[in-house]
Design an enzyme around this catalytic site. Structure first.
Site, PDB file in Angstrom:
ATOM      1  N   CYS A 148      -2.663  -4.103  -5.495  1.00  0.00           N
ATOM      2  CA  CYS A 148      -3.872  -4.853  -5.306  1.00  0.00           C
ATOM      3  C   CYS A 148      -4.431  -4.596  -3.796  1.00  0.00           C
ATOM      4  O   CYS A 148      -5.501  -4.086  -3.685  1.00  0.00           O
ATOM      5  CB  CYS A 148      -3.961  -6.421  -5.450  1.00  0.00           C
ATOM      6  SG  CYS A 148      -2.184  -6.956  -4.145  1.00  0.00           S
ATOM      7  N   HIS A 175      -0.876 -11.344   3.414  1.00  0.00           N
ATOM      8  CA  HIS A 175      -0.970 -11.435   1.974  1.00  0.00           C
ATOM      9  C   HIS A 175      -0.246 -12.675   1.538  1.00  0.00           C
ATOM     10  O   HIS A 175       0.508 -13.164   1.989  1.00  0.00           O
ATOM     11  CB  HIS A 175      -0.037 -10.194   1.421  1.00  0.00           C
ATOM     12  CG  HIS A 175      -0.176  -9.702  -0.098  1.00  0.00           C
ATOM     13  ND1 HIS A 175       0.255 -10.652  -1.009  1.00  0.00           N
ATOM     14  CD2 HIS A 175      -0.815  -8.817  -0.579  1.00  0.00           C
ATOM     15  CE1 HIS A 175      -0.202 -10.159  -2.323  1.00  0.00           C
ATOM     16  NE2 HIS A 175      -0.697  -8.913  -2.048  1.00  0.00           N
TER      17      HIS A 175
END
Length: 327
Positions: A148, A175
């Site tokens: 991602c 994150h």
């Protein structure tokens, strides 16, 4: 396009939600395979702690996952090669275990034309990132959709390199926590990652830094990076600082960046003062935050948001469509 989803976890379920929300794409889900019980698969699809409940009716019955009266074959094979996938264009390999060639190629052995892995894998013939190196796609049959963060970072770095030439830079991804972290302190290979993911900010590494060299080899060795896991369940961010080779004013840079981002098939732009929760379920690989952009003496700081589940799943479907289109 006919797909099979192998692994009905966070990415597998998010992919299916997107397929059902975009019927115009003409995607047929030929099979879903997961080792969990059909009842558990149905429950976790219907009630999602991040994206909310599925708005339709969900049932598991007679080997089918039934959504709004539409049945999809649901199997529990621990080896995908044991299943007949004849006529399937792409297997979306979302188990997270396709690290070796024999596992990664099970979908091909079952009769599918291509396999797209939902993460980094040394077994992939090509690591492809939409908006960065997708022009390299040839006749490879086992492809990795990278991570991602790589999907967020690589298209942005390509844009910046085209604007002014990237000399060097550093990326920090802020994150959200993931399933690789424990909810409370528990042993892990990485000491910091052994700490409760919902209780602390955790400094760690990012796989995007070795993947970026693979995806953009012309920039290999010019970027460093790190990750900071934070106690939120959804939406991550990239904070990138790069030194550009070409001289230009801040106004010229800002205009060039906005135009390039707007023209990208996977990047987005916002001028609003957003926070992470505002970006949930956004399909872009990265949404650049205009108010956070800075440019001084050739040094650019670019900040952007990405829904690391929804945006990544959108790219899985984009790349799957590319694979299916070539036959």
């Amino acid at each position: 396009m006919r797909i099979a989803i192998n692994g009905f976890g966070r990415i597998g379920r998010t992919i299916l939600r997107q397929v059902l929300s975009e019927p115009a794409r003409g995607i047929e889900v030929a099979r879903i395979n997961d080792i969990a019980t059909p009842e558990m698969c149905a429950y976790l699809f219907q009630f999602d702690s991040t994206f909310g409940p599925y708005p339709g009716k969900v049932e598991a019955r007679d080997g089918l996952l039934i959504l709004d009266g539409r049945g999809m074959t649901l199997s529990r094979a621990d080896n995908l090669s044991q299943i007949d996938l004849s006529g399937v264009d792409v297997v979306l390999e979302c188990t997270g275990i396709a690290r070796t060639s024999d596992v990664a190629r099970r979908g091909l052995a079952a009769g599918a034309k291509s396999v797209l892995i939902s993460g980094p894998s040394p077994a992939a013939e090509l690591t492809l990132v939409r908006g960065a190196n997708d022009a390299l796609l040839g006749d490879e049959r086992v492809i990795s959709n990278a991570s991602c963060t790589t999907n967020a970072l690589a298209p942005l770095v390509r844009v910046l390199d085209e604007i002014g030439g990237v000399e060097r830079g550093h990326m920090t991804t802020i994150h959200c926590y993931t399933n690789s972290q424990p909810m409370v302190d528990a042993p892990r290979d990485d000491f910091a990652r052994s700490r409760g993911g919902a209780q602390s900010m955790v400094p760690t590494t990012s796989s995007a830094m070795h993947l970026i060299d693979e995806v953009l080899p012309e920039l290999a060795g010019r970027l460093t990076g790190s990750a900071l896991r934070v106690p939120v369940a959804s939406v991550s961010a990239i904070d990138l600082v790069v030194q550009l080779r070409d001289a230009m004013s801040a106004d010229v840079f800002d205009e060039a960046l906005r135009e390039a981002v707007t023209a990208s098939p996977v990047l987005g732009w916002t001028d609003q003062p957003l926070v992470s929760s505002d970006l949930r379920a956004r399909p872009e690989s990265l949404v650049v935050a205009g108010p956070e952009t800075r440019f001084v003496d050739g040094q650019a700081r670019v900040f952007g948001w990405y829904d690391n589940e929804w945006g990544f799943s959108a790219r899985m479907l984009d790349v799957a469509a590319m694979l299916a289109a070539r036959g």
